[in-house]
Design a protein around this motif. Structure first.
Motif, PDB file in Angstrom:
ATOM      1  N   ALA A 160       0.827  -1.208   0.000  1.00  0.00           N
ATOM      2  CA  ALA A 160       0.000   0.000   0.000  1.00  0.00           C
ATOM      3  C   ALA A 160       0.862   1.259   0.000  1.00  0.00           C
ATOM      4  N   LYS A 161       1.930   1.249   0.763  1.00  0.00           N
ATOM      5  CA  LYS A 161       2.849   2.400   0.783  1.00  0.00           C
ATOM      6  C   LYS A 161       3.496   2.597  -0.585  1.00  0.00           C
ATOM      7  N   GLY A 162       3.761   1.497  -1.261  1.00  0.00           N
ATOM      8  CA  GLY A 162       4.296   1.595  -2.616  1.00  0.00           C
ATOM      9  C   GLY A 162       3.312   2.239  -3.564  1.00  0.00           C
ATOM     10  N   PHE A 163       2.017   1.903  -3.433  1.00  0.00           N
ATOM     11  CA  PHE A 163       0.986   2.549  -4.255  1.00  0.00           C
ATOM     12  C   PHE A 163       0.945   4.053  -3.990  1.00  0.00           C
ATOM     13  N   ARG A 193      -4.736   2.708   6.353  1.00  0.00           N
ATOM     14  CA  ARG A 193      -5.119   4.111   6.546  1.00  0.00           C
ATOM     15  C   ARG A 193      -4.026   4.847   7.330  1.00  0.00           C
ATOM     16  N   GLU A 194      -3.530   4.221   8.362  1.00  0.00           N
ATOM     17  CA  GLU A 194      -2.504   4.869   9.184  1.00  0.00           C
ATOM     18  C   GLU A 194      -1.200   5.039   8.424  1.00  0.00           C
ATOM     19  N   ALA A 195      -0.875   4.079   7.564  1.00  0.00           N
ATOM     20  CA  ALA A 195       0.411   4.112   6.859  1.00  0.00           C
ATOM     21  C   ALA A 195       0.405   5.033   5.655  1.00  0.00           C
ATOM     22  N   THR A 196      -0.772   5.238   5.037  1.00  0.00           N
ATOM     23  CA  THR A 196      -0.818   5.992   3.770  1.00  0.00           C
ATOM     24  C   THR A 196      -1.696   7.239   3.818  1.00  0.00           C
ATOM     25  N   GLY A 197      -2.718   7.249   4.647  1.00  0.00           N
ATOM     26  CA  GLY A 197      -3.661   8.365   4.669  1.00  0.00           C
ATOM     27  C   GLY A 197      -4.601   8.380   3.479  1.00  0.00           C
ATOM     28  N   LEU A 198      -4.524   7.397   2.594  1.00  0.00           N
ATOM     29  CA  LEU A 198      -5.369   7.361   1.402  1.00  0.00           C
ATOM     30  C   LEU A 198      -6.705   6.674   1.684  1.00  0.00           C
ATOM     31  N   PRO A 199      -7.770   7.049   0.958  1.00  0.00           N
ATOM     32  CA  PRO A 199      -9.046   6.338   1.097  1.00  0.00           C
ATOM     33  C   PRO A 199      -8.886   4.868   0.725  1.00  0.00           C
ATOM     34  N   VAL A 200      -9.583   4.018   1.452  1.00  0.00           N
ATOM     35  CA  VAL A 200      -9.527   2.575   1.199  1.00  0.00           C
ATOM     36  C   VAL A 200     -10.869   2.104   0.641  1.00  0.00           C
ATOM     37  N   HIS A 201     -10.794   1.308  -0.420  1.00  0.00           N
ATOM     38  CA  HIS A 201     -11.963   0.774  -1.126  1.00  0.00           C
ATOM     39  C   HIS A 201     -11.946  -0.737  -0.924  1.00  0.00           C
ATOM     40  N   ASN A 202     -12.977  -1.294  -0.285  1.00  0.00           N
ATOM     41  CA  ASN A 202     -12.966  -2.725   0.031  1.00  0.00           C
ATOM     42  C   ASN A 202     -13.803  -3.529  -0.956  1.00  0.00           C
ATOM     43  N   HIS A 203     -13.211  -4.596  -1.457  1.00  0.00           N
ATOM     44  CA  HIS A 203     -13.824  -5.488  -2.445  1.00  0.00           C
ATOM     45  C   HIS A 203     -13.682  -6.902  -1.930  1.00  0.00           C
ATOM     46  N   SER A 204     -14.825  -7.562  -1.618  1.00  0.00           N
ATOM     47  CA  SER A 204     -14.747  -8.899  -1.034  1.00  0.00           C
ATOM     48  C   SER A 204     -15.864  -9.770  -1.587  1.00  0.00           C
ATOM     49  N   HIS A 205     -15.490 -10.858  -2.258  1.00  0.00           N
ATOM     50  CA  HIS A 205     -16.481 -11.797  -2.763  1.00  0.00           C
ATOM     51  C   HIS A 205     -17.152 -12.536  -1.612  1.00  0.00           C
TER      52      HIS A 205
END
Length: 615
Positions: A160-163, A193-205
């Motif tokens: 995630a930090k790489g993204f 969230r803590e590591a990047t501060g970016l919004p998180v989008h969850n996708h789960s089958h």
């Protein structure tokens, strides 16, 4: 403003997961106006297997589908799933093709690009992310979630930090097999969230039955966007139900702002549409906690069952599901998402159907073992690698670094039939399939696979339905055939009366074999042979020099000529089976004395494909 946003997947992942990606554009467009007025954060409508299915089965131009959906959804962002350096195909493409594909996708209507790599190798996503940002669109970096001895929360947080470092606007957790548990989802979202501060989008089958709980814990941990699907195409191998999630969050601090009543008409529309695709329904797309072991993702399970059904081996699904984790471990625990899900799944099927593990190894597994798909997360089984590639070099660089620019070459190869840059990119994704599609389109001869009428659905009888009017192409000439009647004859010999381009003819048909068909219309795989010649006219295998295929498929390359000397084990043919290419090896050493196939032929295991005279 809502506190939690919804992306609905009915136009892509919903039908990919439940009816093998077969929904046609004509069945999407009438409801788009109502979808557009709901207030979804986005509608996923392109990418994944849709491009392949459009060209291979539906005979639709996928670019036209995108343009039509863009026009029909003026207020809602269209989202696509992009496989990083693989784009929508099954191999890595040169950087110039990746940049061109992203730009054309943006030009034709994609607003949000969810970019992932089957190996979670950031090197394979960098160029795609850069291209999306250059096009002024939303770049979403997607973590392909999986479980294994080498995957844990710190591993995913580093990704995630790489993204974030690459400039992604949001981060998606792509739980393609439904492996996330509620507690892990909470911890993972919170850590990202803590590591990047970016919004998180969850996708789960929803395959394992956990996804709705996973979504709730994800939003409690700070996820601001979640993926759901309208009820007609939800749950099981698909996703949590949009209406149910909206109702569950209504009146809470996570209220989506969507009105439940507005969704009902959409659900009713798709309930009726789904009935049209009854022939693609599968008993393997419901809730099945076995996925926590097999890890087969939702989009793969319906296609896998359909492929096994076509090969008369649906009854061996449990064996395949047991073999998949073993193959995955041998390959170093790649996440099971396209194309690695197809690579692992196809090899598992071959291992089961051929009666021996790695007796036949697909070309894609060989490329994987060479490092051509990227860095494996874990340690690869060296014995299997040796079987696959022997002493060939294993690369350690970014695979695309070894691919020179290829867009001009592709343009030159297809210039005789390509009308647009989009046509060139269609050809790039699937060269043989794409060329045939474009030729048929230009000739006005695109014919989608037949949707059987609802009346034909009868699981309590052995009634069969077959086309009585069709076109056949032979030696470049196309004939319009209509069956008008049959005469009396013996059990294996009967006259048929047909109209050929309007001219009445009588043809005499002799049945050379019989296929036993079960009550649900699928072949049992049992054949009664009455001849030494298969129905194709090719001889049946009768001695060691007859080379055959282990699985039905299409010949994509003939590597030898008559008179050529070969050694046992030398590649002589390449066959495409289950969307994967497999080399067929010489059965003995000797000289090629007969070739019974040419490129493009459909073949089955009961046919000799070539003949070798022993030394």
């Amino acid at each position: 403003m809502p506190n939690v946003f919804i992306t609905d997947l009915v136009l892509r992942d919903g039908h990919q997961s439940l009816i093998a990606t077969r929904m046609r554009t004509e069945h999407m467009l009438p409801i788009c106006a109502k979808l557009d007025n709901i207030g979804f954060w986005s509608l996923e409508a392109w990418g994944g297997a849709t491009f392949d299915a459009c060209v291979r089965f539906l005979k639709e131009d996928p670019w036209e589908r995108l343009a039509k959906l863009r026009k029909a959804l003026p207020n809602t962002p269209i989202q696509m799933l992009l496989r990083g350096q693989n784009l929508l195909g099954y191999r890595h493409y040169a950087d110039d093709v990746v940049r061109a594909f992203v730009q054309k996708s943006a030009d034709n209507g994609v607003d949000v690009f969810r970019i992932f790599d089957a190996m979670n190798d950031l090197r394979n996503m960098r160029v795609s992310i850069e291209a999306v940002k250059k096009a002024g669109k939303h770049a979403q970096g997607a973590i392909s979630y999986t479980t294994s001895p080498v995957h844990d929360i710190p591993h995913f947080v580093e990704l995630a930090k790489g993204f974030a470092d690459l400039g992604c606007d949001t981060i998606a957790i792509k739980d393609m097999a439904g492996l996330l548990t509620p507690t892990v989802a909470y911890d993972l979202v919170k850590a990202i969230r803590e590591a990047t501060g970016l919004p998180v989008h969850n996708h789960s089958h929803a395959t394992s039955g956990l996804a709705s709980m996973v979504h709730l814990k994800a939003v409690e941990a700070g996820a601001t966007i979640i993926d759901t699907c309208i009820s007609a195409f939800s749950e099981g191998a698909s996703h949590p139900t949009t209406e149910s999630i909206v109702a569950a969050l209504a009146g809470t601090q996570y209220d989506t702002g969507i009105k439940l009543a507005d969704l009902e008409e959409i659900a009713e529309y798709f309930r009726e549409i789904r009935k049209l695709y009854w022939q693609y329904e599968s008993s393997f797309t419901g809730v099945d906690p076995r996925v926590l072991i097999s890890q087969v993702p939702g989009g793969m399970i319906s296609n896998l069952s359909n492929q096994l059904k076509e090969q008369g081996s649906l009854d061996r699904m449990d064996e395949v599901l047991a073999e998949i984790p073993r193959v995955r471990e041998d390959l170093g625990y790649p996440p099971l998402v396209t194309p690695t899900s197809q690579i692992v799944g196809s090899q598992a099927v071959i291992n089961v159907l051929t009666g021996g593990r790695y007796k036949t190894i697909t070309n894609e597994v060989k490329l994987y073992m060479q490092g051509r798909y990227g860095q494996a997360p874990g340690t690869i089984n060296q014995a299997v690698r040796d079987l696959a590639i022997g002493t060939q070099e294993v690369i350690s660089c970014r695979p695309a670094d070894l691919i020179p620019d290829e867009l001009d070459k592709l343009r030159n190869e297809i210039e005789d039939i390509a009308k647009t840059e989009e046509d060139v990119l269609t050809y790039a994704m699937f060269p043989d399939l794409g060329r045939t599609f474009l030729q048929e389109r230009n000739a006005g001869k695109l014919t989608p696979e037949v949707l059987l009428p609802i009346e034909a659905k009868n699981t309590n009888s052995s009634t069969r339905f077959a086309a009585d009017e069709f076109r056949i192409t032979l030696h470049g000439e196309t004939y319009h055939i209509r069956l008008t009647g049959t005469g009396h004859g013996s059990q294996t010999e009967r006259p048929y009366y047909v109209s050929v381009d309007g001219v009445t003819e009588e043809v005499f048909v002799e049945a050379l074999n019989e296929i036993e068909v079960s009550a649900d219309g699928s072949s049992t795989g049992k054949a009664k042979s009455t001849s030494k010649v298969s129905t194709s006219g090719r001889p049946r295998p009768s001695h060691a020099g007859h080379v055959t295929t282990a699985m039905p498929g299409n010949i994509v390359d003939v590597l030898v000529v008559t008179g050529q000397k070969v050694n046992a084990g030398d590649p002589v043919l390449v066959i495409e089976a289950m969307k994967m290419e497999n080399e067929i090896q010489a059965s003995i050493s000797g000289t090629i004395i007969n070739l019974f196939v040419v490129k493009g032929d459909a073949v089955t295991p009961d046919q000799a494909l070539l003949e070798i005279q022993p030394e």
